[in-house]
Structure formats: C-alpha cells, structure tokens
Design an enzyme around this catalytic site. Structure first.
Site, mmCIF file in Angstrom:
data_model
loop_
_atom_site.group_PDB
_atom_site.id
_atom_site.type_symbol
_atom_site.label_atom_id
_atom_site.label_comp_id
_atom_site.label_asym_id
_atom_site.label_seq_id
_atom_site.Cartn_x
_atom_site.Cartn_y
_atom_site.Cartn_z
ATOM 1 N N LYS A 22 0.842 -1.226 0.122
ATOM 2 C CA LYS A 22 0.016 0.033 0.022
ATOM 3 C C LYS A 22 0.775 1.195 0.076
ATOM 4 C CE LYS A 22 -3.540 -0.116 2.743
ATOM 5 N NZ LYS A 22 -4.426 -0.160 3.958
ATOM 6 N N ARG A 93 -2.776 3.728 8.573
ATOM 7 C CA ARG A 93 -3.024 2.534 7.798
ATOM 8 C C ARG A 93 -1.968 1.522 8.089
ATOM 9 N NH1 ARG A 93 -4.302 5.290 2.255
ATOM 10 N NH2 ARG A 93 -5.620 3.141 1.934
ATOM 11 N N GLY A 102 -8.249 -7.355 5.038
ATOM 12 C CA GLY A 102 -9.063 -7.430 6.096
ATOM 13 C C GLY A 102 -8.222 -7.860 7.231
ATOM 14 N N MET A 104 -5.486 -6.518 8.894
ATOM 15 C CA MET A 104 -5.043 -5.755 9.853
ATOM 16 C C MET A 104 -5.604 -4.362 9.816
ATOM 17 S SD MET A 104 -0.793 -6.603 9.308
ATOM 18 C CE MET A 104 -1.095 -6.209 7.549
ATOM 19 N N ARG A 339 -4.129 -1.215 -6.509
ATOM 20 C CA ARG A 339 -3.334 -2.361 -6.458
ATOM 21 C C ARG A 339 -3.871 -3.228 -7.639
ATOM 22 N NH1 ARG A 339 -6.176 -4.250 -1.064
ATOM 23 N NH2 ARG A 339 -8.312 -4.140 -1.834
ATOM 24 N N HIS A 455 -7.692 -41.042 -2.757
ATOM 25 C CA HIS A 455 -7.774 -41.929 -3.907
ATOM 26 C C HIS A 455 -8.870 -41.274 -4.900
ATOM 27 C CE1 HIS A 455 -9.964 -45.356 -6.071
ATOM 28 N NE2 HIS A 455 -8.618 -45.857 -6.048
ATOM 29 N N ARG A 617 3.479 -46.457 -27.926
ATOM 30 C CA ARG A 617 4.113 -47.169 -27.099
ATOM 31 C C ARG A 617 3.708 -48.433 -27.194
ATOM 32 N NH1 ARG A 617 3.539 -46.044 -20.662
ATOM 33 N NH2 ARG A 617 1.495 -47.356 -21.032
ATOM 34 N N GLU A 794 12.226 -44.607 -17.676
ATOM 35 C CA GLU A 794 11.229 -44.740 -16.446
ATOM 36 C C GLU A 794 11.950 -45.758 -15.357
ATOM 37 O OE1 GLU A 794 7.660 -46.323 -17.615
ATOM 38 O OE2 GLU A 794 8.519 -47.336 -19.256
ATOM 39 N N SER A 813 11.605 -40.492 -23.922
ATOM 40 C CA SER A 813 10.599 -40.032 -23.249
ATOM 41 C C SER A 813 10.616 -40.334 -21.678
ATOM 42 C CB SER A 813 9.245 -40.215 -23.718
ATOM 43 O OG SER A 813 8.166 -39.886 -23.151
ATOM 44 N N GLY A 815 9.150 -41.339 -18.607
ATOM 45 C CA GLY A 815 7.813 -41.711 -17.813
ATOM 46 C C GLY A 815 7.904 -41.386 -16.441
ATOM 47 N N ASN A 817 6.091 -40.886 -13.809
ATOM 48 C CA ASN A 817 5.287 -41.561 -12.872
ATOM 49 C C ASN A 817 5.943 -42.657 -12.197
ATOM 50 O OD1 ASN A 817 3.259 -41.958 -11.092
ATOM 51 N ND2 ASN A 817 2.045 -43.572 -12.633
ATOM 52 N N CYS A 881 6.400 -37.678 -20.664
ATOM 53 C CA CYS A 881 4.976 -37.939 -20.658
ATOM 54 C C CYS A 881 4.586 -38.250 -19.365
ATOM 55 C CB CYS A 881 4.852 -38.862 -21.888
ATOM 56 S SG CYS A 881 5.428 -40.542 -21.483
ATOM 57 N N TYR A 901 10.278 -31.467 -25.604
ATOM 58 C CA TYR A 901 8.714 -31.461 -25.730
ATOM 59 C C TYR A 901 8.167 -31.977 -24.167
ATOM 60 C CZ TYR A 901 8.642 -36.504 -26.528
ATOM 61 O OH TYR A 901 8.693 -37.871 -26.158
HETATM 62 P P1 ADP Z 1 -8.003 -1.566 4.260
HETATM 63 O O1 ADP Z 1 -6.473 -2.025 3.696
HETATM 64 O O2 ADP Z 1 -8.664 -2.334 4.860
HETATM 65 O O3 ADP Z 1 -8.508 -1.225 2.662
HETATM 66 P P2 ADP Z 1 -7.221 1.027 4.195
HETATM 67 O O4 ADP Z 1 -6.073 1.726 4.894
HETATM 68 O O5 ADP Z 1 -7.197 1.278 2.761
HETATM 69 O O6 ADP Z 1 -7.616 -0.294 4.875
HETATM 70 O O7 ADP Z 1 -8.355 2.100 4.876
HETATM 71 C C1 ADP Z 1 -9.777 1.820 5.160
HETATM 72 C C2 ADP Z 1 -10.581 2.828 4.497
HETATM 73 O O8 ADP Z 1 -10.309 4.074 4.874
HETATM 74 C C3 ADP Z 1 -10.671 2.572 3.156
HETATM 75 O O9 ADP Z 1 -11.741 2.799 2.663
HETATM 76 C C4 ADP Z 1 -9.718 3.947 2.834
HETATM 77 O O10 ADP Z 1 -10.147 4.534 1.489
HETATM 78 C C5 ADP Z 1 -10.387 4.896 3.653
HETATM 79 N N1 ADP Z 1 -9.050 5.868 4.346
HETATM 80 C C6 ADP Z 1 -7.797 5.580 4.540
HETATM 81 N N2 ADP Z 1 -7.099 6.505 4.622
HETATM 82 C C7 ADP Z 1 -7.843 7.738 4.389
HETATM 83 C C8 ADP Z 1 -7.762 9.263 4.475
HETATM 84 N N3 ADP Z 1 -6.525 9.579 4.629
HETATM 85 N N4 ADP Z 1 -8.628 9.805 4.042
HETATM 86 C C9 ADP Z 1 -10.091 9.450 3.849
HETATM 87 N N5 ADP Z 1 -10.044 8.015 3.948
HETATM 88 C C10 ADP Z 1 -9.300 7.044 4.128
HETATM 89 MG MG MG Z 2 -7.904 -0.174 1.430
HETATM 90 MG MG MG Z 3 5.365 -46.287 -17.385
#
Ligand code: ADP
Ligand code: MG
Ligand code: MG
Length: 929
Positions: A22, A93, A102, A104, A339, A455, A617, A794, A813, A815, A817, A881, A901
C-alpha cells in the site's frame, strides 16, 4: 541513525518489502502526479525492530522521526496537529509487502479531541460532519488502540439510532452525534479505567503501536500460515500516515471503490460502487447500499470525468487492471489506494488481449499476465454462470469440472445404472481401488472424507472426471443408502450437482456449459507458441482423444498407449485367447486376428494427426491385467457348482414339501410345477462341467502369471522379449498403417517407443524385429516408411546408461510416474492412500511428487540423463509424458534442462502451452535445483 520514514514523494515504489504494498503504491501514485493526500510511510523495519524489542515500546528515535515528519506534514497542509483552529487529521493504515485483505487495522480521523472537534466544526462550518468524524474516530481508536469490544460501541450506536428514530447513520442530527460521542467516551473510560487520550501525539503513538501489533495478531498469523506467506515474502507491516480527506462532508462528498475494467468480464469500462456522504469502510461494511458507479456520471459529472482520467492514468502507468479506492471531498477527487485487480480467467484473458491492442502492453507481457493454472477454469464443463444458486455444502475442489446426476452409494450400483444410460454421481465416505468400475460409470465423484491426494481425487483427475472430496458437512450412510447434510436427507436417485473446480455441491440439476475456445484464448495461445521453445504434445490413446489433442493445439501425440485398444470388448476375447495359447502357433493365430484391429486403430489416429508425430508405446502392462482376477473366477465357479445342487434340490422340492406340509404344497403346487420345468430346461440346455473346467484352466493360468509385485515384474520390454510375437504384431500394425496412409497421400510421422527399458541390449533386441518388419513392409507395399525408434526412460538404470541407450534411441521420453516410484521406492497407490498426506502435513515432503515433479531427486536424474544422451547423439529428441508434463512448475524445469517437448492429457495442453512460454520468458530468473 536509521531512516524509518519516507514521505510519499520520496519512497522507492519498487521496494515493497520496506514500504509495504500500500505504501509503495501511495508513493508511486504521488510521484506520477495523482491526487493522493500528503503523507508518509513508516517502514516495515521499524515494525520488526519494535516487535523484537524487549519492552515492546516505540523507540525514542522512531518517535522523534515521527514528530519531525508530522511537522513537515503540518507545513505541507497548512494545518496544525492538535491545533483547534485548523486541525490536521490523519489516517493510520497498515500495509505489508503482500496484501492481506481485512487482516490488519486502520484508524481514521486521528487528531480529534474535545477542542479540535470544535475547531473542525468551525473551520468547515459543518458541526454535524465534525461530530460524525469524531464518533468514528473514538470507535475505531477505542477498538484498535484500546481494545474495547466492537459490540459495546455498536450497542450504544443502535440505541441512539432508536432514540432518534433514525434508520441510517446519516439520519442522525448533529446533536444526536454529539450525544453519541459523549457516550462513546464514557464507555472507553468505563472499560479501560482511563480517560480517552486527548493528546494527538499520544493518540498517534498508540495507533502506530496497534498497527505494529496487528502483524502478530491471531487473524494475521493464521492468514499467513494458510497462504504460505513466509518472512522473506513479507516481514512486518509498514504504517502509512495519510492526511484525512472527507467523503462525509455532505451531499457533494462520497467514498468508493472501483476497478479500471470490469473484473468479471474484462470489459474496458470503469466499474465500481460509491456512497454519498460516507467515510472509509462504509462501502465495504454494507451499512447502506452503495450505488453503481455509472450513477455518479449524472450525480457529479465533473468528478466522473476526473475518475475516467484517473482510470486511464492508472492503467497507462501500471499496465495492469487496477482496483482502487477513492474519496470525493466537496467535489474534489482523491485517490487513496491502488493495487492489481483480481479477476477471473475470462476477464484476465480478454483484458490482456485488449491491452495489447490498445498499445498498453506487449504480447509478451500479455502472455505473462495470465497464470497457466487459471485456464483450468475455462477448460472443463462449468456451471452455467447465468444460474445463481446457494450451494448445499462445500468440499475440497479435487478434480475440476462440473456434473449433475442421481446419487448412488456404491460402485456396483453406479455401474449398473450407468450402463442403463443414467447419469449418476458416486457418493461415498471415501473410495478404494476396488471402486474403480464405479468411476467409469459415473459423471462425477463426491466423498465426505479425504483431500486432494485421496484415492477419489487422484483417480478422478486421471480420468478427467469432476470430483469434490472431503465434503465433511455430508454424513454418508452407505448401508441405509442415505446421506445427511444439515436438515437435508439425500437418498439414492436424488439429483445433485457437483463443481470440482470450486468444491461446491448443489441440490438438483444445474445445467453446465461446455468449455469452448474463445477467440481471445486462441490468440493468446498462438502468441505463447511463438515465444516458447518447448513443444507441447498430448497423451492420446483413441481417435476421440486425438481429435481433442488437435483441437487443444498439441503439436503431436507424445504418448499413445496401446493397452486400451486391447481392452475393448470386441478384442478382449482375442487377447485372452492369445494369452492362453499353449503353443507359439496358437499365439500367432490369435495375434493375426488382432493385427487388423490394431492397424485400423493406427490408421485412424495417423489420419487425424496428419503431418504431426505420433509416438506409439508398445504394450506395457503385465498381461495378466487382461485376465479376470482369481477371486472373480473362484466366485464364478462357486456359482456354477451350486447351480447343479440347486437344480437337484429344486427337483426334489415338491416331494419334500408334500411330506412336510401338504397344505403349503397345495397352495403352491402350480408354481412349483413351473419352477421344476424351468429347472429341467436349464439343466438340459447347459452342461456346466465344461464351463467349470474352462474356468479352472483359466485360474491355473492366472496363478501362473500372478506376480508378487507386478509393477516390477513381467511387463514392458521384458514381455516383448519373452513373447516376441506380441511386439512384432504391434510393430507390423504401426508400419503397415503408416504405409496405407502414405499410399493415400497422407503425411505420417510414426514413432515406435519401447517401455521399461533398462539396457541397450533390450532395445537392440526389439530393434531387430523392427528392421525385419520394415523390410517386409517395404517389399509388400513398395514403401519405405519413415519412422523413429526410441524408448521410454522410466527405470533408474536407463538414466544411468542413457549415453549407451542413445546409440540406438532416436528419442527418449521420461515416464516420470514410474521414474518417481522407482526413485523414491514408493508405490504410488500405497503412498497416496497411506502415508503421503501425512508426510505433506508434517512437512517431510512439500508436495505430492506424483503431481509436482521432484526436481531435486527425479529432476537431477533427468538432468544427468539428458546430458549423457546428448553427448552420444546431439540431436536426440527428449521429452516427458505423464501427469507432470501438464504441471507448470514441472514444465519450467523441463525447459531448464533442455527437453524438446512435454506431453500431457489433451485438456491440459493449453495450460502447458502457456507454461512453456512462461518458462522461456522467465528462464533467466529460474533458480535451477
Ligand atoms: P484496507 O487495507 O482495509 O483497505 P485502508 O487503510 O485502505 O484499509 O483504509 C480503510 C478505509 O479508509 C478505506 O476505504 C480507505 O479509502 C479509507 N481511508 C484511509 N485513509 C484515508 C484518508 N486519509 N482519508 C480518507 N479515507 C481514508
Ligand atoms: Mg484499502
Ligand atoms: Mg510407465
């Protein structure tokens, strides 16, 4: 003095390890002039030092660097941190090198307290907004920084909403929000025993610590374990301090998330959602329903145009579809994160081709963008995407593809119903080798236990049938022919649908759609072929499979097994006749009957593969595989024997009954008469004795042929040498078929491949028949059939003698396996059913070596073999193969050791083609073994 802090305009965006994903992207966006609010990154190194420190305190050094950075931020923004007149607020952040969605935490609006909130209200002339920001801050900071339970905050929030008759947060008045803040602050005091910290720097340090700590939180640790994120991929989290911008400043403000293209279809159009008068995570949290982004075009046309520009700038710069977060503050657009977007395979391929056409990326980049395994989604029947249904249960996606059918609980029933033309799904707790006939008859396999190497999974994959394994929510009672999932009871004959690509199980039938090659995929694969040096062949034993091989773009058949041709119902009796022959003449007679069959098989395949090599074969399995098992025969003989005494007993039954119970006798006299007649007829028609005799002779033969360890026994070339007539017949069939085709003007490239060779002498032996038959065919057809002669590799000894074997072999070739079994001294069946899963779990072996080539052991053997073989015959053609030939990682290795190949099952051909291109394009980065 170590530097812990980089402003967004300073950080090196390549250094994700130091700045986190980020942070690095915030730096990059700032540096290319996108509207990112000012801010800075605290490095992952600072995080690791903190986590490793004894006292778990932020060092004085780091604190002082943070203070300096905040001073600089104040200058940049013209605001003051803690200044009631014009307060600077920031977000804190987290962000590691690898995105962990989600996992941290983020704190927004930091810097607010009783004084600054008033200042904010005044400066913005919007009291409601100021208290809305404040209540958000108290809650987030309370939860993350001070560990007060979220539930407590939500309870108070709901209460206030109820008191004010408010449905949504936006319905609350400024006064109500003020009251909410007051109660939140009281809650914090009650739970922590301390006043809520009002000093902004104190707030900031607590927040930074909380983000650092979240790296070692249970959620994050579990996530890293689950996805195998090791410290050298991501170590510690960076902390991003970013000036707040506000999407909750009224109707001209908003927050949202968007994709530069549609991640489901790849369509080149802005895609996303937004929410007016909202902040941060409101969109994701679902407190109100967000609107589709196209509505913004009407609602805020100017901003929409800016968003369009932002989308193009992001794509032009990153040359990947982006997933980004934005906020609109009083009509001004800010970008807060970006991202690479996660997309499904269709979308990925479409956008790759489009981006090449738009001049955004090169063909090579397009090919590299698409991960070979992604194509799996496209190449098997899949559930009709138009149908949206809740799954009944979730298991492990063990073999891709989707199928529907009636439930059956055992393999015999599956076979019975399957033969009647019904579509069935075999449902069992787990499967065993003796269930194999049930697999053939079923559309798909579902088991309540076992993983990807169970299996059921292994066999289903080898047959290309869908399989969901380890679906533990289902409890199966085979005896009662019943399975229970929650409150749903499934009985034999009930229809279900399984999706082996996702592991989901559905009630009733869901239509599936056949895989098809969309134009985009064809284009991509053609590019891939141009880039790769490794050719991709297919394993195909039948004309149908050969057609598929061509359709999927194979450059020939790398393995055509002949045993399946022997196994067909019209040939098996002749094959058995051949095996049971007492004399050479008798055997020759049977083989002469087989010859035309084999010749026709090859003619058909040669025609389909016109112009491309077909590697055939010679017979590989031990011949007793074509006979019934001893148990089966004993069982049959018992039945036949009993028939005799049963008939005799039945004949006497009327008299016996008369004696015993005349009344009953009277009641059934007519029926008994009929049965007696029937018995007589059977007795007259059949003499069981000779049949029993025949079966007994067969048993003797089966016993004579039985081996302690058939895998290491009388098979392959050993069979070919001890029964020269069998291989001679096959060689003749191949060369005559080729001659027939040539006569018709068809270009054929047959290759004769000898299995299980361990010494040059064996190969010489077979080569002699080949020479003889070649001359024969030349005489009778007047044609010199062009062909190649080669061997499977093989057996470990063959690897060690590759230099000698190459004197005669024009191609080799692997084999892998058998070679893997031989290298590990593991029998595959036993290993996968008994100890391999355990070995994997304990980390003794990383992978299943039967799926992912063991490059360190088997691979090294292969490398030596290639080196020695090429010393003798520099232009020797060497390939692989078997299952590994379709696995991208293994393909990469094959490229590295200079194979010509790989050959794999037809549906994996496209995956292998892409993987071969990746192997070439990324050859410089390959680490080797
Ligand atoms: P996550 O990794 O869970 O997306 P973020 O650090 O991106 O967490 O932030 C969570 C939310 O807060 C996101 O929707 C982001 O756009 C918003 N946010 C983060 N920093 C700011 C900021 N400086 N101003 C306004 N919104 C922010
Ligand atoms: Mg975010
Ligand atoms: Mg064989």
């Amino acid at each position: 003095m170590k530097r812990y802090i980089y402003f967004f305009e300073e950080g090196d965006s390549k250094n994700k390890k130091l700045l986190g994903g980020k942070g690095a992207n915030l730096c990059e966006m700032t540096q290319i002039g996108l509207p990112v609010p000012p801010g800075f990154v605290i490095t992952t190194e600072a995080c690791i030092e903190y986590l490793e420190s004894k006292e778990k305190e932020i060092s004085e050094e780091l604190k002082s660097q943070i203070r300096d950075a905040m001073k600089r931020l104040e200058e940049k923004t013209g605001k003051g941190f803690g200044d009631p007149k014009n307060p600077l607020l920031v977000s804190v952040r987290s962000g590691a090198a690898i995105s962990m969605p989600g996992m941290m935490d983020t704190i927004l609006n930091l810097g607010l307290n009783e004084d600054t909130v008033k200042g904010l209200a005044k400066a913005t002339d919007n009291e409601r907004f100021a208290y809305d920001a404040y209540r958000r801050f108290i809650q987030l900071f309370g939860e993350i920084g001070l560990r007060v339970d979220e539930v407590e905050f939500n309870r108070i929030f709901e209460k206030i909403k109820a008191e004010n008759n408010a449905k949504f947060d936006t319905d609350l008045s400024s006064d109500a929000l003020k009251e909410l803040c007051k109660r939140f602050l009281e809650l914090v005091k009650e739970k922590t025993g301390k006043e809520f910290p009002s000093d902004p720097y104190q707030q900031l340090f607590i927040a930074v610590r909380a983000v650092f700590d979240s790296w070692m939180g249970k959620r994050a640790v579990d996530y890293r374990r689950e996805f195998n994120i090791t410290p050298d991929m991501a170590n510690g989290t960076a902390v991003n301090i970013c000036t707040m911008v506000f999407g909750n400043m009224g109707e001209d403000s908003a927050t949202g998330v968007a994709f530069t293209r549609n991640p489901a279809t790849g369509e080149n159009r802005l895609f996303g959602e937004y929410m007016v008068n909202a902040q941060g995570e409101d969109v994701v949290a679902g407190i109100r329903t967000p609107k589709p982004i196209k509505e913004l075009r009407k609602e805020m046309p100017q901003v929409y145009r800016e968003l369009e520009n932002l989308r193009h700038t992001l794509e032009r710069h990153y040359r990947e579809v982006q997933d980004f977060e934005f906020t609109i503050e009083k009509g001004r657009l800010y970008c807060l994160q970006t991202r690479d977007a996660k997309m499904n395979a269709d979308a990925f391929i479409k956008s790759s081709i489009d981006m090449v056409n738009e001049g955004l990326i090169s063909e090579q980049e397009a090919v590299l963008r698409v991960k070979p395994e992604m194509l799996v989604q496209l190449l098997h029947p899949r559930l009709d995407p138009k149908i949206d249904k809740e799954p009944l249960a979730q298991g492990i996606p063990a073999s891709p593809g989707a199928a529907s059918g009636k439930i059956v609980f055992d393999a015999d029933r599956a076979e019975l119903k399957g033969k009647l033309g019904e579509k069935v799904i075999l449902l069992r707790e787990e499967t065993k080798p003796e269930d194999i006939h049930g697999f053939f008859a079923s559309q798909g396999i579902l088991t309540s236990r076992g993983g990807k190497t169970s299996h059921a999974a292994v066999v289903a994959r080898s047959m290309g049938k869908p399989c969901v394994s380890g679906c533990e929510a289902i409890s199966v009672d085979v005896q009662a022919k019943e399975a229970v999932v929650g409150d749903v009871v499934l009985r034999e004959g009930d229809i279900i649908t399984i999706d082996g690509t996702t592991g989901k199980v559905y009630l009733d039938e869901i239509p599936t759609v056949e895989p098809e090659f969309v134009e985009d995929l064809l284009v991509l694969l053609e590019w891939a072929d141009e880039m790769s040096t490794l050719q991709v062949m297919a394993n195909a034993d039948t004309p149908e499979a050969a057609k598929k091989a061509r359709k999927y773009g194979a450059k020939g058949i790398g393995l055509c097994r002949t045993e399946r041709m022997f196994n067909q119902p019209d040939r098996l009796p002749i094959v058995q006749e051949m095996i049971l022959a007492e004399t050479k003449e008798e055997r020759q007679e049977a083989l002469e009957k087989l010859l035309p069959f084999q010749r026709n098989d090859f003619i058909e395949i040669f025609k389909i593969m016109e112009g491309l090599p077909v590697t055939i074969r010679l017979l590989d399995p031990p011949i007793h595989e074509f006979l019934p098992s001893e148990d089966e025969l004993i069982h049959e003989i018992n039945h036949l024997r009993k028939l005799r005494s049963t008939i005799e007993g039945m004949e006497e039954l009327p008299d016996t009954l008369k004696l015993l119970d005349p009344e009953i006798y009277q009641k059934y006299a007519a029926n008994l008469e009929m049965i007696t007649h029937a018995m007589e007829e059977i007795k007259n028609r059949y003499d069981t004795e000779p049949i029993i005799k025949e079966k007994e002779t067969l048993i003797e033969k089966v016993r004579a042929l039985s081996e302690i360890n058939p895998m290491l026994g009388h098979r392959g070339v050993r069979l070919g040498i001890t029964y020269p007539e069998i291989y001679s017949m096959q060689i003749r069939a191949i060369l005559e078929a080729a001659a027939e085709c040539i006569k018709e003007g068809i270009d054929v490239k047959p290759e004769i491949m000898v299995p299980q060779v361990c010494t040059l002498q064996e190969l010489r032996y077979v080569h002699r028949y080949v020479e003889e038959i070649y001359q024969d065919v030349k005489k009778s057809y007047g044609i010199e059939v062009p062909f190649k002669f080669g061997t499977m590799i093989e057996v470990v000894r063959a690897c060690m003698r590759a230099g000698r074997i190459a004197e005669l072999a024009e191609f080799m070739s692997f084999g892998t396996n058998d070679l893997t079994q031989a290298t590990f001294s593991f029998s595959r069946e036993d290993a996968e059913n008994k100890f391999l899963p355990f070995y994997n779990k304990m980390g003794i072996l990383q992978h299943n070596p039967f799926e992912v080539l063991d490059v360190k052991g088997v691979g090294r053997l292969m490398m030596i073999t290639v080196e020695w073989a090429k010393k003798t015959r520099p232009d020797i053609k060497i390939g692989i193969c078997g299952e590994h030939g379709g696995d991208p990682e293994s393909i990469r290795f094959c490229h590295y050791i200079g194979l010509n190949y790989v050959s794999c099952s037809p549906p994996r051909v496209p995956i292998a083609r892409l993987a071969a291109a990746h192997a070439k394009l990324k050859e410089k980065e390959y680490q080797g073994i």
